[in-house]
Design an enzyme around this catalytic site. Sequence first.
Site, PDB file in Angstrom:
ATOM      1  N   SER A  35       0.800  -1.232   0.000  1.00 52.61           N
ATOM      2  CA  SER A  35       0.000   0.000   0.000  1.00 52.61           C
ATOM      3  C   SER A  35       0.831   1.280   0.000  1.00 52.61           C
ATOM      4  CB  SER A  35      -0.937   0.025   1.212  1.00 52.61           C
ATOM      5  OG  SER A  35      -0.185   0.039   2.398  1.00 52.61           O
ATOM      6  N   ASP A  45      -4.123   7.763   7.925  1.00 59.49           N
ATOM      7  CA  ASP A  45      -4.904   6.793   8.695  1.00 59.49           C
ATOM      8  C   ASP A  45      -3.986   6.046   9.662  1.00 59.49           C
ATOM      9  OD1 ASP A  45      -3.687   4.677   7.321  1.00 59.49           O
ATOM     10  OD2 ASP A  45      -5.416   4.297   6.011  1.00 59.49           O
ATOM     11  N   HIS A  65      -0.923   4.744   7.436  1.00 59.35           N
ATOM     12  CA  HIS A  65      -0.313   5.355   6.254  1.00 59.35           C
ATOM     13  C   HIS A  65      -0.066   6.853   6.377  1.00 59.35           C
ATOM     14  CE1 HIS A  65      -2.643   1.759   4.883  1.00 59.35           C
ATOM     15  NE2 HIS A  65      -1.483   1.509   4.303  1.00 59.35           N
TER      16      HIS A  65
END
Length: 394
Positions: free
Chosen positions: A46, A339, A342
């Site tokens: 990610s 978040d 991240h």
Amino acid sequence: MASFSNFHMIHHILLIFSSCLLIPTSSQSHPHQPQNHVAFFIFGDSLLDPGNNNYINTTTEDQANFRPYGETFFKYPTGRFSDGRLIPDFIAEYAKLPLIPPYLQPGNHQFTYGANFASGGAGALDEINQGLVVNLNTQLRYFKKVEKHLREKLGDEESKKLLLEAVYLISIGGNDYISPLFRNYSVFQIYSHRQYLDMVMGNLTVVIQEIYQKGGRKFGFVNMGPLGCLPAMKAIKLQQGGAGECMEEATVLVKLHNRVLPEVLQKLGSKLKGFKYSIFDFYTTAKERMDNPSKYGFKEAKIACCGSGPYRGLYSCGGMRGTKEYELCSNVSEYMFFDSFHPTDRVYQQLAELVWSGTHNVIKPYNLKQLFGHSQEEIPCDQFEHLPYTSNVP
Ligand SMILES: *[C@@H]1O[C@H](CO)[C@@H](O)[C@H](O)[C@H]1NC(C)=O
Ligand SMILES: *[C@@H]1O[C@H](CO)[C@@H](O)[C@H](O)[C@H]1NC(C)=O
Ligand SMILES: *[C@@H]1O[C@H](CO)[C@@H](O)[C@H](O)[C@H]1NC(C)=O
Ligand SMILES: *[C@@H]1O[C@H](CO)[C@@H](O)[C@H](O)[C@H]1NC(C)=O
């Protein structure tokens, strides 16, 4: 159950100088190949995923294609695990390439600028979030399809040249280390840390070798970030009765990874002729900012902008992952974490600048600007002539 699978923030060169210098071939190149561009291929999790998981059958745990993701820069949720851009987006801009879209995006057939195979939640091991992500081995399979496609489109010579000059950016391992700590501790009853790490490195090595086989020579790696200190990990630690400190179990794995990765690459470098690589010290650059946020223009380095619970470490940003309620900060520019796992666009921008043009204290032995720019005179000519090419792509 919140699997926290999208975790990832986690997350020398033996230059063999040939006597034969490559003469730039722009005037004689194939018309289909973009001139003066070095292609950019991206593999990983990610940290680098521009939205591949929008197009697979998965759950919202492994997706970020809903608000408020993407609001800052793109103004819509692209699938990136951030409020805005990620490192590859900035690098593409600095390298004067268009944004590299998700490989799986329908209608994406233009691979002369490169391709992005990264998938949130992916690990180097197939078992990590199995069936829910595009794992590293599958990303390699997709790369082989792209190689075949380029060969058909540009011909052997041109596609070979494109792949030889291209830069390959890889960030993988974060999910491999984090995922067992969240849900299946028993992995570490079976394997020692070192044995587990060796499986991660073993799978990564195979992927690197196969990319090399297809022509890849210039690799950028992102080492493992301070995973143990992510808001999500600190929240877990708190739940377990800690006092809000970093999760030591994760830090141990991170440090081991960051010690072993250079050894593994050095070994590969002595085996693979013309293999050039660079490692970006994500750990130190991220930790430095988390420890001294104001020095880098941030006000909040512990609490995430979006999420719930302590440190907003509960992975509920967007309210689509089982928990409807979540909190959102009013000014994301002040935050380091978007978040629970991240970083924000602003952090990525600072890091991308270092990846692009940083000095040896953060990226060694080349920065990406050098990898992108110095290709032609540094690749020995004989590699153009004797590249092994197989036509049977699985
Ligand atoms: C997607 O996954 C769900 C749940 O696992 C399954 O029921 C469904 O058939 C899958 N759809 C496709 C297109 O594979
Ligand atoms: C946990 O990991 C072990 C070892 O890899 C495996 O045998 C077991 O099936 C896993 N359990 C779950 C619930 O995933
Ligand atoms: C790759 O990972 C698998 C587990 O997913 C492991 O069994 C295998 O040994 C690893 N490969 C290498 C070359 O280390
Ligand atoms: C948001 O924070 C940034 C960085 O601290 C600051 O420059 C900006 O003025 C703030 N914006 C608002 C609307 O308060």
